[in-house]
Scaffold this motif. Structure first.
Motif: not given
Length: 247
Positions: A89-99, A101-108, A171-180
């Motif tokens: 949710e926090r990654i999605a919120d941050r993406r929405a505020t900065d163009a 960062l629109a494609k950012m995501g991360t493995t975990l 799958r990646a956090l912020g780029a798809s389902s967040a179900i681990a």
């Protein structure tokens, strides 16, 4: 349980910025250990923002459970998934505020060890390995297109280096389902858990790891040996390793 933890994140031999993030914590009574590695992606600064959000959120949510006064949750996996959902949710919120960062995501990938039982969770292609004696066993399955092709027999392991889209994640956090994906592993004295980004696995073949770390005495020396060897091989990506040794 007497845990020893060490970790290193390095920019690698070719990259100009480090988009990996790592962290760990050992409880005061040594009964619990939390390890986290994230490998960010997504344009200028995007990857490092996403990985930092993910790691910081996981630590914020789960570290309070490591207090001896708090006790552990009945279902640690549920607590882990809650932390991952919040990070998403926090990654999605941050993406929405900065163009930018629109494609950012991360493995975990994370491991929460409670009284010798490791609760392992991951999204993406960062990995967790269990080291027992002279055996090294990967405890995670890469969320990648190329892994799907290996599983369905479309390609053979020898074909992987020649697949042009081998690093594409499913799958990646912020780029798809967040179900681990989750796994539990029982550890004993002398066992180790090794978490890493694909900068290590891409630069240093797994069959060389045990010979490198077996001649080192401390967790710090073992981690340093793996990272240095990957840099000697001109690691094309950021390299991150976090190692837990139980004594």
């Amino acid at each position: 349980m007497n845990p020893h933890v060490a970790g290193i994140t390095d920019v690698g031999a070719l990259r100009k910025a480090n988009q990996d993030a790592i962290d760990w914590r050992v409880s005061e009574d040594n009964r619990q250990v939390l390890l986290v590695v994230a490998d960010g992606m997504g344009g200028y600064h995007g990857g490092e923002v996403a990985s930092r959000i993910a790691v910081d959120t996981v630590m914020e949510v789960l570290v309070p459970w490591l207090s001896p006064d708090e006790g552990v949750p009945e279902e640690p996996d549920d607590a882990i998934q809650f932390a991952i959902n919040l990070a998403s949710e926090r990654i999605a919120d941050r993406r929405a505020t900065d163009a930018d960062l629109a494609k950012m995501g991360t493995t975990l990938v994370l491991a929460w060890v409670i009284d010798g039982e490791a609760h392992i969770a991951h999204l993406g292609d960062s990995r967790c390995y269990l080291v027992q004696g002279q055996e090294l066993a990967c405890q995670t399955r890469d969320d990648t297109v190329v892994q799907n092709m290996l599983d369905d027999g479309s390609i053979r392991p020898d074909d992987v280096p020649h697949v042009p889209f081998r690093n594409v994640l499913t799958r990646a956090l912020g780029a798809s389902s967040a179900i681990a994906s989750f796994r539990r592993v029982r550890m004993a004295a002398g066992d180790s858990l090794l978490l890493c980004s694909d900068g290590l696995t891409g630069a240093l073949p797994e069959d060389q790891w045990l010979s490198l770390i077996s001649v080192c005495e401390t967790a710090d020396e073992k981690v340093r040996a793996l990272v240095d060897a990957s840099l000697d091989n001109e690691a094309a990506d950021n390299v991150s390793v976090v190692l837990l040794i139980l004594n």
